[in-house]
Scaffold this motif. Structure first.
Motif, PDB file in Angstrom:
ATOM      1  N   VAL A 293      19.506  48.804  -5.836  1.00 36.33           N
ATOM      2  CA  VAL A 293      18.590  47.747  -5.817  1.00 36.33           C
ATOM      3  C   VAL A 293      17.849  48.960  -6.356  1.00 36.33           C
ATOM      4  CG1 VAL A 293      18.935  45.864  -4.176  1.00 36.33           C
ATOM      5  CG2 VAL A 293      17.659  47.641  -3.735  1.00 36.33           C
ATOM      6  N   GLN A 294      16.834  48.521  -6.840  1.00 33.77           N
ATOM      7  CA  GLN A 294      15.208  49.717  -7.429  1.00 33.77           C
ATOM      8  C   GLN A 294      14.692  49.859  -5.609  1.00 33.77           C
ATOM      9  OE1 GLN A 294      12.256  47.686  -9.137  1.00 33.77           O
ATOM     10  NE2 GLN A 294       9.972  49.097  -9.265  1.00 33.77           N
ATOM     11  N   LYS A 295      14.170  50.337  -5.178  1.00 32.64           N
ATOM     12  CA  LYS A 295      13.645  51.360  -3.780  1.00 32.64           C
ATOM     13  C   LYS A 295      12.359  50.173  -3.697  1.00 32.64           C
ATOM     14  CE  LYS A 295      13.872  54.377  -1.052  1.00 32.64           C
ATOM     15  NZ  LYS A 295      13.428  56.035  -0.960  1.00 32.64           N
ATOM     16  N   GLY A 296      12.292  49.918  -2.959  1.00 37.56           N
ATOM     17  CA  GLY A 296      10.532  49.114  -2.762  1.00 37.56           C
ATOM     18  C   GLY A 296       9.806  49.678  -1.872  1.00 37.56           C
ATOM     19  N   PHE A 297       7.935  48.794  -2.264  1.00 40.44           N
ATOM     20  CA  PHE A 297       7.903  49.779  -1.084  1.00 40.44           C
ATOM     21  C   PHE A 297       7.585  49.788   0.378  1.00 40.44           C
ATOM     22  CE2 PHE A 297       2.848  50.464   0.681  1.00 40.44           C
ATOM     23  CZ  PHE A 297       2.872  51.631   0.444  1.00 40.44           C
ATOM     24  N   TRP A 298       7.814  47.861   1.063  1.00 51.03           N
ATOM     25  CA  TRP A 298       8.125  47.332   1.595  1.00 51.03           C
ATOM     26  C   TRP A 298       9.072  46.714   0.761  1.00 51.03           C
ATOM     27  CZ3 TRP A 298       2.484  46.102   0.720  1.00 51.03           C
ATOM     28  CH2 TRP A 298       1.805  46.645   2.001  1.00 51.03           C
ATOM     29  N   PHE A 299       9.674  46.241  -0.057  1.00 53.09           N
ATOM     30  CA  PHE A 299      10.663  45.178  -0.027  1.00 53.09           C
ATOM     31  C   PHE A 299      10.190  43.844  -0.177  1.00 53.09           C
ATOM     32  CE2 PHE A 299      14.508  43.646  -1.491  1.00 53.09           C
ATOM     33  CZ  PHE A 299      15.016  44.615  -2.823  1.00 53.09           C
TER      34      PHE A 299
END
Ligand SMILES: *[C@@H]1O[C@H](CO)[C@@H](O)[C@H](O)[C@H]1NC(C)=O
Ligand SMILES: *[C@@H]1O[C@H](CO)[C@@H](O)[C@H](O)[C@H]1NC(C)=O
Ligand SMILES: *[C@@H]1O[C@H](CO)[C@@H](O)[C@H](O)[C@H]1NC(C)=O
Ligand SMILES: *[C@@H]1O[C@H](CO)[C@@H](O)[C@H](O)[C@H]1NC(C)=O
Ligand SMILES: *[C@@H]1O[C@H](CO)[C@@H](O)[C@H](O)[C@H]1NC(C)=O
Ligand SMILES: *[C@@H]1O[C@H](CO)[C@@H](O)[C@H](O)[C@H]1NC(C)=O
Ligand SMILES: *[C@@H]1O[C@H](CO)[C@@H](O)[C@H](O)[C@H]1NC(C)=O
Ligand SMILES: *[C@@H]1O[C@H](CO)[C@@H](O)[C@H](O)[C@H]1NC(C)=O
Ligand SMILES: *[C@@H]1O[C@H](CO)[C@@H](O)[C@H](O)[C@H]1NC(C)=O
Length: 524
Positions: A293-299
């Protein structure tokens, strides 16, 4: 922007409800409809559950409740400046298969005309904003003004989301092919054309850097007045004054990139500035496939807002990536035996109906940049993207949260007697889902907002990327958009992504019932 529940009794407009097939059937669904379904019923016929959901969420759309019918603007004190409102209107005027399309269009076009007038007046009164909007206050009798804490300052991120909503709306208006709609489309196009000329002046700091919040020297002076100037708020004070995120902040960047008349050096710099934060990470959990996945900020679910607007998923790799993020979101909750999923959301309300805090840091720590999170409250709107990638799966998670105690659908716990009577007689004090519940079932947030409700509805209706795509193609910027996204994401992700054959996970555990009592007016 307080709500005044009693006064709204005289107004029953509801765009969504108006447009829905359920309304033409004689009896409306029960307010507490979620409890009347079983998961297998939803799996086998998701449409009727979807109709009930839309019917009740549409009740939120009333004058003096969620918007102001006099000026077409939304009420959402601390929410985005109308972004969601836009998306919905964009959908409302397009033929999405709902029954009374003509009627819905009429309501929507009326609101959009007033909204345009409100924007125009605001720009005339406060030309220093360059046509962008800060958070604003308004009422039936007072025009838009910046809220006290947004004088002489304006945010880029939310305006980016709003802009693509306008962009989609123009396309939707043009498609109707009637003079009233085309005239309005032209007015909005004029407005966007103006924003193209001011975007860089207000927000661009040079070297690829976009101010998160632009500080305006004097909001009453025009953009090119000799005494006017703009700087990034917080510049040189240690924090990060720029939007460097490849999540929500991308929407504004793409507007500036495609339409801001920057030279190639600056355009390349915009992309470079976002690169460090675009990171691939594998969601990994025993018993499941690894999922890239694309790493989220907090997801938090809301971080993928832009995917509902811009046609990212036209690129096969991006389609897989988007779906993978929902594989991770649904399976993470499944693996942790949670009854729902996470997104930034208001905390529970107390005995007086006051929100006790805002929980920004809610998502999936293992695949997020920010690993310190508060994970005790779940929200139905965490399904906003799930709805797009697999509607049935989204509905099942929404259902699992909505059927928890007090998650449908009231404003008052103990309405005053007269109101209670009216509610019983005409069923009008009900606004669909509540915005959040504690996982342990001890409290909910009995509050309603655009953020927490209409995001889901927009996902359910498929987002507006198809409108944006068509208009981008017509304006000759689509190829460039696709090229840039392919290149930027291709630096970080490559096909095949891990995990594309991991199934979406379904909820199999309920919010605990610790005796919380449903709203008196909305019980099974
Ligand atoms: C709308 O709300 C305002 C402010 O609370 C109130 O003064 C006004 O009477 C309300 N209008 C209607 C039509 O309910
Ligand atoms: C939280 O509550 C505020 C009102 O206090 C509202 O404007 C905002 O949209 C809510 N946020 C979410 C994510 O629901
Ligand atoms: C906004 O205000 C400026 C300054 O008065 C004006 O030049 C511009 O045309 C206005 N834009 C729109 C879209 O009304
Ligand atoms: C901002 O500009 C307006 C219009 O020229 C002027 O009346 C006002 O005094 C200015 N405000 C400040 C703080 O300088
Ligand atoms: C591009 O524009 C910037 C101003 O934003 C300017 O400083 C720079 O010299 C320009 N570069 C080229 C190659 O024209
Ligand atoms: C997932 O990746 C980890 C390494 O990060 C590896 O140890 C594990 O075997 C992988 N799991 C599966 C199911 O492929
Ligand atoms: C949310 O509410 C819970 C329960 O009252 C409390 O423990 C927590 O600190 C609150 N968090 C925020 C951010 O308000
Ligand atoms: C979060 O992002 C910052 C800025 O790019 C980076 O320095 C930091 O290492 C990241 N942290 C994690 C846990 O990914
Ligand atoms: C959505 O998910 C359900 C449940 O896992 C599955 O049966 C269905 O085939 C999926 N639909 C699509 C379009 O992928």
């Amino acid at each position: 922007m307080g709500f005044t529940p009693l006064s709204r009794l005289s107004y029953l407009t509801s765009i969504l409800a108006l447009t829905l097939p359920t309304l033409v059937s004689s009896s409306p669904p029960s307010c507490r409809f979620a409890s009347q379904y079983t998961p297998s019923q939803i799996l086998s016929s998701p449409q009727s559950f979807e109709n009930d959901l839309l019917y009740w969420e549409g009740k939120f759309h009333q004058h003096n409740v969620s918007y102001n019918a006099l000026n077409g603007m939304t009420f959402d004190g601390t929410g985005d400046p109308g972004a969601v409102r836009w998306i919905l209107s964009g959908e409302g005027v397009s033929d999405n298969g709902l029954n009374d399309v003509e009627k819905a269009r009429n309501v929507a076009v009326g609101i959009l005309e007033k909204k345009w007038e409100s924007y125009r007046t605001f720009n005339e009164t406060f030309p220093g904003f360059g046509g962008f909007l800060p958070w604003f206050a308004h009422s039936e009798f007072t025009p838009l003004t910046p809220t006290w804490d947004w004088n002489n300052r304006v945010p880029a991120l939310d305006n980016g989301e709003n802009i693509w909503g306008i962009y989609a709306t123009i396309e939707a208006l043009q498609r109707v092919g009637k003079k009233r709609y085309t005239d309005l489309a032209n007015k909005w196009e004029g407005y966007l054309n103006y924003l193209k000329t001011t975007a860089a002046r207000v927000f661009y700091h040079g070297s690829g850097q976009i101010c998160a919040v632009a500080a305006i020297n004097n909001q009453s002076l025009t953009v090119d007045h000799p005494d006017q100037s703009y700087t990034c708020e917080g510049l040189g004070s240690g924090g990060n004054p720029f939007i460097d995120d490849p999540y929500e902040g991308q929407s504004f960047m793409f507007f500036l990139y495609l339409f801001g008349s920057l030279n190639q050096t600056d355009k390349t710099a915009l992309l470079e500035f976002k690169r460090p934060q675009l990171v691939s990470v594998d969601w990994a959990m025993q018993g499941y496939q690894n999922v890239s996945v694309q790493k989220g900020f907090w997801f938090s679910a809301h971080e993928n807002w832009g995917w509902m607007q811009l046609p990212y998923t036209d690129i096969p790799l991006m389609r897989n990536l988007y779906e993978n993020m929902e594989r991770a979101r649904t399976c993470d909750s499944h693996a942790k035996r949670l009854p729902g999923m996470f997104a930034s959301i208001n905390n529970s309300t107390d005995q007086n109906g006051e929100i006790i805090g805002y929980i920004s840091n809610a998502g999936i720590p293992a695949i997020a940049n920010q690993t310190v999170q508060e994970l005790d409250v779940i929200t139905p709107y965490s399904t906003m993207n799930t709805m797009i990638v697999n509607k049935t799966v989204g509905l099942l998670w929404w259902y699992n949260m909505a059927k928890a105690r007090r998650m449908q659908s009231m404003f008052y716990d103990q309405p005053p007697p007269l109101l209670a009577l009216l509610i019983e007689l005409v069923n009008i004090d009900l606004y669909g889902s509540s915005e959040s519940t504690r996982i342990d079932g001890t409290a909910t947030s009995a509050f309603v907002s655009w953020d927490s409700k209409v995001t889901t509805v927009n996902g359910l209706l498929g987002g507006v990327a198809s409108l944006v795509r068509a208009r981008m193609q017509r304006q000759g910027v689509y190829e460039e958009f696709i090229r840039v996204v392919t290149e930027e994401y291709g630096r970080v992700f490559s096909s095949p992504l891990k995990g594309t054959s991991q199934g979406f996970c379904l909820p199999d555990i309920e919010v605990e019932d610790v005796g919380l009592v449903d709203f008196t007016t909305c019980q099974v």
